[in-house]
Design a protein around this motif. Structure first.
Motif, PDB file in Angstrom:
ATOM      1  N   THR A  25       0.859  -1.175   0.000  1.00  0.00           N
ATOM      2  CA  THR A  25       0.000   0.000   0.000  1.00  0.00           C
ATOM      3  C   THR A  25       0.898   1.228   0.000  1.00  0.00           C
ATOM      4  O   THR A  25       2.100   1.117   0.214  1.00  0.00           O
ATOM      5  N   ILE A  47      -3.924   5.154  -1.121  1.00  0.00           N
ATOM      6  CA  ILE A  47      -5.054   5.532  -0.256  1.00  0.00           C
ATOM      7  C   ILE A  47      -5.676   6.868  -0.652  1.00  0.00           C
ATOM      8  O   ILE A  47      -6.654   7.282  -0.057  1.00  0.00           O
ATOM      9  N   ASN A  48      -5.081   7.502  -1.644  1.00  0.00           N
ATOM     10  CA  ASN A  48      -5.607   8.799  -2.096  1.00  0.00           C
ATOM     11  C   ASN A  48      -6.151   8.738  -3.515  1.00  0.00           C
ATOM     12  O   ASN A  48      -6.100   9.733  -4.238  1.00  0.00           O
ATOM     13  N   ARG A  51      -5.954   5.536  -5.679  1.00  0.00           N
ATOM     14  CA  ARG A  51      -5.643   4.250  -6.296  1.00  0.00           C
ATOM     15  C   ARG A  51      -5.676   4.317  -7.817  1.00  0.00           C
ATOM     16  O   ARG A  51      -5.006   5.136  -8.425  1.00  0.00           O
ATOM     17  N   ARG A 111      -5.122   3.924   7.362  1.00  0.00           N
ATOM     18  CA  ARG A 111      -6.064   4.395   6.336  1.00  0.00           C
ATOM     19  C   ARG A 111      -6.330   3.329   5.284  1.00  0.00           C
ATOM     20  O   ARG A 111      -7.435   3.238   4.743  1.00  0.00           O
ATOM     21  N   THR A 112      -5.322   2.511   4.992  1.00  0.00           N
ATOM     22  CA  THR A 112      -5.516   1.401   4.046  1.00  0.00           C
ATOM     23  C   THR A 112      -6.555   0.431   4.601  1.00  0.00           C
ATOM     24  O   THR A 112      -7.474   0.016   3.878  1.00  0.00           O
ATOM     25  N   TRP A 156      -8.888   1.001   6.720  1.00  0.00           N
ATOM     26  CA  TRP A 156     -10.186   1.671   6.678  1.00  0.00           C
ATOM     27  C   TRP A 156     -10.768   1.648   5.259  1.00  0.00           C
ATOM     28  O   TRP A 156     -11.941   1.355   5.058  1.00  0.00           O
ATOM     29  N   ASN A 157      -9.937   1.941   4.263  1.00  0.00           N
ATOM     30  CA  ASN A 157     -10.402   1.934   2.875  1.00  0.00           C
ATOM     31  C   ASN A 157     -10.820   0.532   2.430  1.00  0.00           C
ATOM     32  O   ASN A 157     -11.794   0.376   1.695  1.00  0.00           O
ATOM     33  N   ARG A 173     -14.171  -0.275   3.909  1.00  0.00           N
ATOM     34  CA  ARG A 173     -15.210   0.490   3.208  1.00  0.00           C
ATOM     35  C   ARG A 173     -15.247   0.189   1.715  1.00  0.00           C
ATOM     36  O   ARG A 173     -16.118   0.694   0.999  1.00  0.00           O
ATOM     37  N   GLU A 181     -13.309   1.272  -0.567  1.00  0.00           N
ATOM     38  CA  GLU A 181     -13.159   2.554  -1.252  1.00  0.00           C
ATOM     39  C   GLU A 181     -11.956   2.531  -2.183  1.00  0.00           C
ATOM     40  O   GLU A 181     -10.881   2.112  -1.815  1.00  0.00           O
ATOM     41  N   GLY A 182     -12.149   3.008  -3.413  1.00  0.00           N
ATOM     42  CA  GLY A 182     -11.060   3.134  -4.366  1.00  0.00           C
ATOM     43  C   GLY A 182     -10.556   1.808  -4.892  1.00  0.00           C
ATOM     44  O   GLY A 182      -9.434   1.726  -5.371  1.00  0.00           O
TER      45      GLY A 182
END
Length: 186
Positions: free
Chosen positions: A135, A140-141, A143, A173-174, A176-177, A180, A182-183
């Protein structure tokens, strides 16, 4: 310290996740022809090519290009490929690359060997001196949704800001993503 952290965490993760890893490998084999792992030629530190394993989420006849460059990547997904990608479980075999030293837990995502524009920009800005990661800050911003210049800008920011504390923030944050979804590319 970073290498020691990588080895301890990836070894612990591999031991904890051994049963799920075996189950995923079996499911990949049972739901589509071909091997459970896909070995991808990637660009590592100082642009050295290494072979990075992933659980195979695409059919064996899929083209060897970045997913975002395909017209319709869903056409090539295996029956469980979308699930593996959405949950990032296809990335678990990269623990091997971390243990081997080809990758780190945190760093710029390793480019495909044929992503010449990304490789050239990273080299121009000194990002090629970093060990690629499972990661990273760009990961995380945005992908795969990020255009290459923006991705490299974030890689340069990571190069300038890197620290153990920053790595821990990126790992959190990874997680968490991933929870979720996300991305995540489908």
């Amino acid at each position: 310290m970073k290498r020691l952290f990588d080895v301890i965490v990836s070894l612990a993760a591999a031991l904890v996740l051994l049963l799920p890893i075996l189950v995923i490998a079996l499911l990949v084999r049972l739901t589509s022809p071909g091997p459970a792992l896909y070995w991808s030629d990637r660009v590592g530190r100082y642009n050295r090519i290494f072979r990075m394993p992933k659980f195979r989420s695409m059919r064996i006849d899929a083209p060897t290009v970045a997913t975002h460059l395909m017209t319709d990547p869903s056409v090539y997904l295996t029956p469980i490929g979308s699930f593996l990608r959405k949950t990032s479980l296809d990335e678990l075999p990269q623990l091997w690359s971390i243990l081997k030293g080809d990758m780190s837990i945190v760093g710029p995502r390793p480019a495909l060997y044929n992503q010449d524009d990304l490789i050239a920009l990273r080299t121009q800005h000194g990002v090629d001196a970093l060990v690629p990661g499972l990661t990273g800050w760009a990961q995380i911003n945005g992908r795969d949704e990020l255009p290459i210049p923006e991705k490299v800008k974030l890689d340069v920011e990571y190069l300038q800001r890197r620290s153990f504390w920053f790595d821990l923030q990126i790992i959190a944050r990874t997680a968490w993503n991933v929870v979720r979804r996300e991305g995540v590319s489908h």
